[in-house]
Enzyme design. Structure first.
Site, PDB file in Angstrom:
ATOM      1  N   LYS A 127       0.880  -1.208   0.106  1.00  0.00           N
ATOM      2  CA  LYS A 127       0.195  -0.013  -0.049  1.00  0.00           C
ATOM      3  C   LYS A 127       0.912   1.183   0.079  1.00  0.00           C
ATOM      4  O   LYS A 127       2.061   1.145   0.370  1.00  0.00           O
ATOM      5  CB  LYS A 127      -0.988  -0.079   1.125  1.00  0.00           C
ATOM      6  CG  LYS A 127      -2.040  -0.994   1.236  1.00  0.00           C
ATOM      7  CD  LYS A 127      -2.722  -0.762   2.547  1.00  0.00           C
ATOM      8  CE  LYS A 127      -4.069  -2.052   2.672  1.00  0.00           C
ATOM      9  NZ  LYS A 127      -5.151  -1.858   1.479  1.00  0.00           N
ATOM     10  N   ARG A 145      -9.760 -11.745   1.678  1.00  0.00           N
ATOM     11  CA  ARG A 145     -10.871 -12.949   1.184  1.00  0.00           C
ATOM     12  C   ARG A 145      -9.940 -13.985   1.295  1.00  0.00           C
ATOM     13  O   ARG A 145     -10.725 -15.206   1.210  1.00  0.00           O
ATOM     14  CB  ARG A 145     -10.876 -12.308  -0.219  1.00  0.00           C
ATOM     15  CG  ARG A 145     -10.075 -12.260  -1.118  1.00  0.00           C
ATOM     16  CD  ARG A 145     -10.327 -11.434  -2.529  1.00  0.00           C
ATOM     17  NE  ARG A 145     -10.436 -10.118  -2.173  1.00  0.00           N
ATOM     18  CZ  ARG A 145     -10.818  -9.298  -3.227  1.00  0.00           C
ATOM     19  NH1 ARG A 145     -10.987  -9.406  -4.378  1.00  0.00           N
ATOM     20  NH2 ARG A 145     -11.062  -7.710  -2.826  1.00  0.00           N
TER      21      ARG A 145
END
Ligand code: BES
Ligand code: MN
Ligand code: ZN
Length: 493
Positions: free
Chosen positions: A270, A344
């Site tokens: 990020k 996920r």
């Protein structure tokens, strides 16, 4: 936590440092509630004339303070605006109560007559007052050398309802634990530390708790959790907590929480700004643990099993690479094309585990996608489900708790975005509709189970703070899930 009691006394003789009474708004500026009228009469109309003279309008959350001069037992009265009577709901009271908590924070003993302002529903009013006050006075001060200090020790709810108080206390307690966990810096709250906290919460609630360490995670074939955790010095954990009711369960509910204690993005790193809030990427796990910490107190008739998938997502020489393929618990292979879509991956294993036990429904909470925030903003969580009865039950719970949900579709046509060239699925779709493709990915791991996914990326943390929703981690979801559990039975879904 502040002690909340229901005193025997009334507004005139209650002992406290400050007494809170309410007023509604109308064209003539304000209408006193009955307890405020009683105080006004004791003060020979001094209260109302003061409010008139100072132009008090009774708008929601406006507070006016005046000394009672010995006319009643309490030395100081706070009149709080409740807005228009026709629009007044339990949620308004919860907000007002949160504002009152800040306005009275310098006083040790606070008495409130607001627990009776919903005359038709004393339990709901007491619950809202309790929740609002306890959550509104929340401050995370663990790392402050000096407390900036809320001095309130006791809240006395005049005319309060005992069942409403019990409901409000346990909901606030669960939410506060969730806020505490999510506010804690990731350097101190790594997966093993989160597991310790879950274990402690389970123990005090008399629940069964099991924690799987790395060797067990590997032997149980939790390939998603293992792969996401691989880049970190801190090993991952799978946490299971179980509540079993005393009588034959009316149903079984499974809860699943995303517990990424820090999300750097992994090798798909990020930006610095994107990482700032990522200690709260375990807010789903925090909500699940918060719920489980008080579920025995709620004593629902259904069995509740919680699965928390916890890992730290870091880049290192050992980290999973874009292009690597892993195998999840249910045997499906996943091509990982973006290591920042890690939630996920850990949820794939936890959902598979939950589905194996054939519960009546599975609900997962996860700070899953920035896309969900783009879609719904910061105040609404995205709700995805393969079962409309479960959606209805969650929407009802959300109306009671005041935590907003908005249903988004599981668009079948987008499923092909997750087709992989070399594995069963890949972990990212296109940029547009990212919250939906993330939910479609999760659906691959729930089998035929009734399932709802709540993407809390937006509401899990708050920048500003308003009423009972304080700055930082919000504990979003704890109260929705508790309300759902309370009413959950097989007949509902
Ligand atoms: N934890 C983030 C989602 C998130 C972003 C939560 C901002 C709260 C605030 C999640 O792991 C993530 O990074 N998702 C990616 C998915 C993408 C790579 C497909 C995202 O949303 O950008
Ligand atoms: Mn991520
Ligand atoms: Zn994440």
């Amino acid at each position: 936590m502040i002690t909340v009691t229901i005193p025997d006394e009334n507004v005139l003789d209650v002992s406290a440092d400050i007494l809170v009474v309410g007023a509604f708004e109308n064209e003539d500026a304000c209408v006193l509630t009955s307890s405020a009228v009683a105080v006004d009469e004791a003060m020979t109309a001094g209260l109302l004339s003061f409010l008139h003279a100072t132009g008090f309008e009774a708008k929601i959350g406006k507070v006016s303070l005046l000394p009672t001069g010995g006319a009643i037992a309490v030395p100081l009265v706070a009149v709080v605006g409740l807005g228009k009577e026709d629009d007044f709901t339990a949620e308004t009271l919860r907000r007002v109560s949160g504002i009152v908590a800040s306005a009275t924070e310098k006083h040790q003993v606070v008495a409130s007559a607001l627990a009776v302002v919903l005359p038709d529903d004393a339990a709901a009013a007491t619950r809202a007052m309790t929740e609002g006050f306890l959550l509104g006075s929340y401050k995370y001060e663990v790392y402050k050398t000096d407390s900036t200090g809320n001095k309130t020790e006791t809240l006395r709810l005049i005319g309060g309802d005992a069942a409403g108080l019990h409901d409000g206390l346990l909901r606030a307690k669960g939410t506060i634990l969730a806020r505490d966990l999510a506010n804690q810096p990731a350097g101190d709250l790594f997966p093993a530390a989160l597991a310790e906290r879950a274990h402690a919460a389970a123990e005090s609630g008399g629940l069964h708790c099991e924690v799987w360490d790395l060797p067990k995670i590997k032997s149980e074939k939790l390939g998603g959790i293992e792969s996401v955790g691989r880049g970190s010095e801190q090993p991952p954990r799978l946490i299971k907590m179980v509540y079993v009711p005393e009588d034959t369960p009316s149903g079984t509910l499974a809860l699943v929480g995303k517990g990424i204690t820090f999300d750097s993005g992994g090798l798909s790193l990020k930006t610095p700004d994107g990482m700032i809030t990522m200690k709260t990427d375990m807010s789903g796990a925090a909500a699940v643990i918060g719920v489980m910490s008080v579920v025995a107190d709620l004593a629902p008739s259904c069995k509740v099993t919680a699965y928390v998938a916890s890992a730290e997502n870091m880049p290192s020489g050992k980290a999973i690479r874009p292009g690597d393929v892993l195998t999840a618990r249910n045997g499906k292979t996943i091509e990982v094309l973006n290591t920042d879509a890690e939630g996920r991956l850990v949820l794939a294993d936890a959902l598979s585990l939950a589905a194996e036990e054939n519960p009546d429904a599975i609900i997962d909470l996860a700070t899953l996608t920035g896309a969900c925030m783009v879609a719904l903003g910061e105040n609404y969580a995205g709700l995805f489900s393969n079962n409309e009865d479960l959606v209805a039950a969650l929407e009802t719970a959300s109306e009671v708790s005041g935590e907003h949900l908005w249903q988004l579709p599981l668009v079948k046509e987008y499923r092909s975005q997750l087709d992989s060239d070399i594995a069963d699925v890949k972990n990212v779709g296109k940029r547009y509709g990212g919250a939906i493709t993330a939910a479609l990915f999760l659906q691959e791991f729930v089998g035929d189970a009734r399932w709802a996914h709540i993407d809390i990326a937006g509401p899990a943390r708050v920048d500003g703070g308003d009423g009972y929703i304080t700055k930082g981690a919000s504990g979003f979801g704890v109260r929705i899930v508790l309300d759902l559990i309370k009413n959950f039975s097989l007949s509902q879904v």
